[in-house]
Design a protein around this motif. Structure first.
Motif, mmCIF file in Angstrom:
data_model
loop_
_atom_site.group_PDB
_atom_site.id
_atom_site.type_symbol
_atom_site.label_atom_id
_atom_site.label_comp_id
_atom_site.label_asym_id
_atom_site.label_seq_id
_atom_site.Cartn_x
_atom_site.Cartn_y
_atom_site.Cartn_z
ATOM 1 N N PRO A 67 -10.351 20.325 -21.234
ATOM 2 C CA PRO A 67 -11.802 20.085 -20.305
ATOM 3 C C PRO A 67 -11.837 19.387 -18.660
ATOM 4 N N ALA A 68 -10.181 18.441 -18.295
ATOM 5 C CA ALA A 68 -10.609 17.923 -16.568
ATOM 6 C C ALA A 68 -8.806 18.345 -16.513
ATOM 7 N N GLN A 69 -8.531 19.410 -15.760
ATOM 8 C CA GLN A 69 -7.744 19.250 -14.890
ATOM 9 C C GLN A 69 -7.343 18.657 -14.413
ATOM 10 N N ALA A 70 -5.899 18.106 -14.472
ATOM 11 C CA ALA A 70 -5.152 16.622 -14.216
ATOM 12 C C ALA A 70 -4.132 17.866 -13.224
ATOM 13 N N ALA A 71 -3.797 16.297 -12.633
ATOM 14 C CA ALA A 71 -3.449 17.196 -11.392
ATOM 15 C C ALA A 71 -1.692 17.977 -10.782
ATOM 16 N N GLN A 78 -10.888 24.378 -5.658
ATOM 17 C CA GLN A 78 -9.777 24.947 -6.563
ATOM 18 C C GLN A 78 -10.069 25.199 -8.362
ATOM 19 N N GLN A 79 -10.034 24.342 -8.413
ATOM 20 C CA GLN A 79 -10.809 23.368 -10.085
ATOM 21 C C GLN A 79 -11.741 24.526 -10.473
ATOM 22 N N ARG A 80 -12.931 24.940 -9.554
ATOM 23 C CA ARG A 80 -14.068 25.353 -10.464
ATOM 24 C C ARG A 80 -13.931 26.776 -9.906
ATOM 25 N N ILE A 81 -12.555 27.423 -9.728
ATOM 26 C CA ILE A 81 -12.484 28.654 -9.877
ATOM 27 C C ILE A 81 -11.104 28.677 -11.273
ATOM 28 N N VAL A 82 -10.629 27.743 -11.334
ATOM 29 C CA VAL A 82 -9.793 27.761 -12.875
ATOM 30 C C VAL A 82 -10.786 27.670 -13.502
ATOM 31 N N VAL A 83 -11.540 26.626 -13.640
ATOM 32 C CA VAL A 83 -13.030 26.921 -14.351
ATOM 33 C C VAL A 83 -13.745 28.354 -15.123
ATOM 34 N N SER A 84 -14.088 28.697 -13.435
ATOM 35 C CA SER A 84 -15.110 29.948 -13.707
ATOM 36 C C SER A 84 -14.018 31.526 -14.749
ATOM 37 N N GLN A 85 -12.622 30.943 -14.713
ATOM 38 C CA GLN A 85 -11.527 31.704 -15.516
ATOM 39 C C GLN A 85 -11.625 31.802 -16.247
ATOM 40 N N GLY A 86 -11.516 30.948 -17.018
ATOM 41 C CA GLY A 86 -11.634 30.346 -17.779
ATOM 42 C C GLY A 86 -13.072 31.040 -18.713
ATOM 43 N N GLU A 87 -14.039 30.949 -17.812
ATOM 44 C CA GLU A 87 -15.132 31.574 -18.419
ATOM 45 C C GLU A 87 -15.289 33.145 -18.461
ATOM 46 N N ASP A 141 1.519 27.117 -9.802
ATOM 47 C CA ASP A 141 1.713 27.849 -11.166
ATOM 48 C C ASP A 141 2.032 26.969 -12.405
ATOM 49 N N GLU A 142 0.757 25.964 -12.774
ATOM 50 C CA GLU A 142 1.451 24.659 -13.378
ATOM 51 C C GLU A 142 -0.007 25.217 -13.765
ATOM 52 N N LEU A 143 -0.861 25.838 -12.808
ATOM 53 C CA LEU A 143 -2.352 25.685 -13.377
ATOM 54 C C LEU A 143 -2.904 26.916 -14.653
ATOM 55 N N PRO A 144 -3.689 26.639 -15.093
ATOM 56 C CA PRO A 144 -4.208 27.538 -16.101
ATOM 57 C C PRO A 144 -4.055 29.308 -15.690
ATOM 58 N N TYR A 145 -4.184 29.744 -17.075
ATOM 59 C CA TYR A 145 -4.210 31.221 -16.870
ATOM 60 C C TYR A 145 -3.319 32.330 -15.376
ATOM 61 N N TYR A 170 -6.969 36.361 -9.123
ATOM 62 C CA TYR A 170 -7.376 35.292 -9.213
ATOM 63 C C TYR A 170 -5.723 33.731 -8.391
ATOM 64 N N ARG A 171 -4.710 34.351 -8.739
ATOM 65 C CA ARG A 171 -3.420 34.015 -7.943
ATOM 66 C C ARG A 171 -3.802 34.018 -6.305
ATOM 67 N N ASP A 172 -4.131 34.994 -6.377
ATOM 68 C CA ASP A 172 -4.478 34.885 -4.331
ATOM 69 C C ASP A 172 -5.546 33.834 -4.170
ATOM 70 N N LEU A 173 -6.612 33.749 -4.417
ATOM 71 C CA LEU A 173 -7.280 33.031 -4.853
ATOM 72 C C LEU A 173 -6.705 31.351 -4.316
ATOM 73 N N LEU A 174 -6.469 30.841 -6.229
ATOM 74 C CA LEU A 174 -5.582 29.381 -5.818
ATOM 75 C C LEU A 174 -4.416 28.949 -4.506
ATOM 76 N N GLN A 175 -4.249 30.518 -3.809
ATOM 77 C CA GLN A 175 -2.681 29.812 -2.675
ATOM 78 C C GLN A 175 -3.769 29.678 -1.552
ATOM 79 N N ASN A 176 -5.009 30.514 -1.784
ATOM 80 C CA ASN A 176 -6.337 29.940 -0.614
ATOM 81 C C ASN A 176 -6.995 29.240 -0.395
ATOM 82 N N THR A 177 -6.728 27.729 -1.757
ATOM 83 C CA THR A 177 -7.548 26.920 -2.204
ATOM 84 C C THR A 177 -6.420 25.780 -1.280
ATOM 85 N N ALA A 178 -7.106 24.513 -1.583
ATOM 86 C CA ALA A 178 -6.038 23.643 -1.491
ATOM 87 C C ALA A 178 -5.729 22.893 -2.853
#
Length: 317
Positions: free
Chosen positions: A20-24, A90-99, A29-33, A76-84
């Motif tokens: 529910p809440a993404q830890a720092a 970045q967390q919004r991108i992760v959430v949208s990927q889960g959706e 590579d520690e992010l989901p998906y 998806y991975r490229d976008l994670l690299q393009n965001t801080a």
């Protein structure tokens, strides 16, 4: 043309449910998906189990499903690299990927439904990539390097700008955006991976550090030459801010990039960071009262003592 995001084999992506809440995290590579695994992985999502089934493999849609899945996850991975890292964006991108993954699961065994969901997500991520695209500051690099030379082959002077841009032949350029919005770009010379260049920009996209690496790639494994990373600044204070990231990049380069640290490569990353990194810095500015010369290596700058706060695991290519 079709984008050159990432090439995936017929191995599939294993995905874990997002908390529910993404830890720092310390690395994307520690992010989901983002973990690539085979179809025998125990953590398959429902859609994966269907697509990896023998029945699906005989479907005329199977090749297209695999292809679109590779595009989606590469972007998806490229976008994670393009965001801080750890940023709300970045967390919004992760959430949208889960959706997206849950929408695909909702298709049940309907392969055409899954394909439509994948194609829609592909277009969505393409639009977001265009919005977040970061470009190498070529005009600033040209202005910084104008008139400066370095020793070239055979002792002949080589234009600094010529050497730097030769090391950016890779396209698209790998780059990582850090938590403060600054971005580190790097590349290598076509046909010669040991000749590399890098550029660090601040959150506004302004050039802060320019660099050239020679024989640094895989130098921790191959002791065949003398590696070096030469950095150029117009303001020495830039080193205080950006040296931690540059040191981490140099360590990743020496290991060949793509290190999981934290993770299975943590010990190797730690050893690379603790070993002497062949970094030197130079002031790329004519100082008042001194004879004007065009040798870019004429004004060395001492490296400040900094804490190693950036992980080599950030840098993949």
């Amino acid at each position: 043309m079709r984008r050159t995001v990432m090439v995936f084999s017929v191995a599939w992506i294993a995905l874990g449910a997002m908390a529910p809440a993404q830890a720092a995290v310390h690395s994307i590579d520690e992010l989901p998906y983002v973990n690539v695994v085979g179809c025998n992985d125990k953590e398959h999502w429902a859609a994966q189990r269907v697509i990896c089934s023998p029945e699906a493999r005989h479907s005329k849609l199977w090749d297209k499903l695999v292809q679109e899945d590779g595009y989606v996850f590469g972007q998806y991975r490229d976008l994670l690299q393009n965001t801080a890292l750890n940023s709300p964006e970045q967390q919004r991108i992760v959430v949208s990927q889960g959706e997206y993954l849950r929408r695909r699961d909702a298709c049940g065994k309907d392969l055409l439904c899954m394909l439509r969901v994948e194609e829609a997500r592909d277009k969505e991520l393409m639009a977001l990539r265009a919005k977040l695209r970061k470009d190498l500051p070529e005009d600033e690099i040209a202005a910084w390097s104008k008139g400066w030379v370095i020793p070239g082959s055979g002792g002949k002077p080589q234009a600094l700008g010529q050497r730097v841009m030769a090391g950016f032949a890779l396209y698209p350029l790998p780059h990582v955006t850090l938590a403060d919005g600054s971005t580190l770009f790097w590349g290598f010379q076509q046909g010669e991976g040991s000749v590399q260049s890098l550029a660090m920009t601040n959150g506004k996209g302004q050039l802060q550090v320019l660099g050239m690496a020679d024989d640094l790639l895989l130098s921790s494994k191959e002791k065949t030459s003398t590696p070096q990373l030469r950095l150029f600044v117009q303001d020495p204070k830039a080193l205080e801010r950006y040296l931690p990231a540059l040191r981490a990049w140099a360590a990743a380069d020496s290991l060949g990039f793509n290190q999981e640290c934290p993770g299975k490569d943590a010990q190797r990353c730690t050893a690379a960071m603790q070993s002497p990194l062949p970094i030197r810095a130079f002031l790329l500015r004519h100082e008042a009262g001194k004879k004007r010369e065009n040798n870019a290596l004429q004004s060395p700058v001492p490296l400040p003592k900094v804490q190693d706060s950036v992980s080599p695991g950030l840098f993949w290519q």
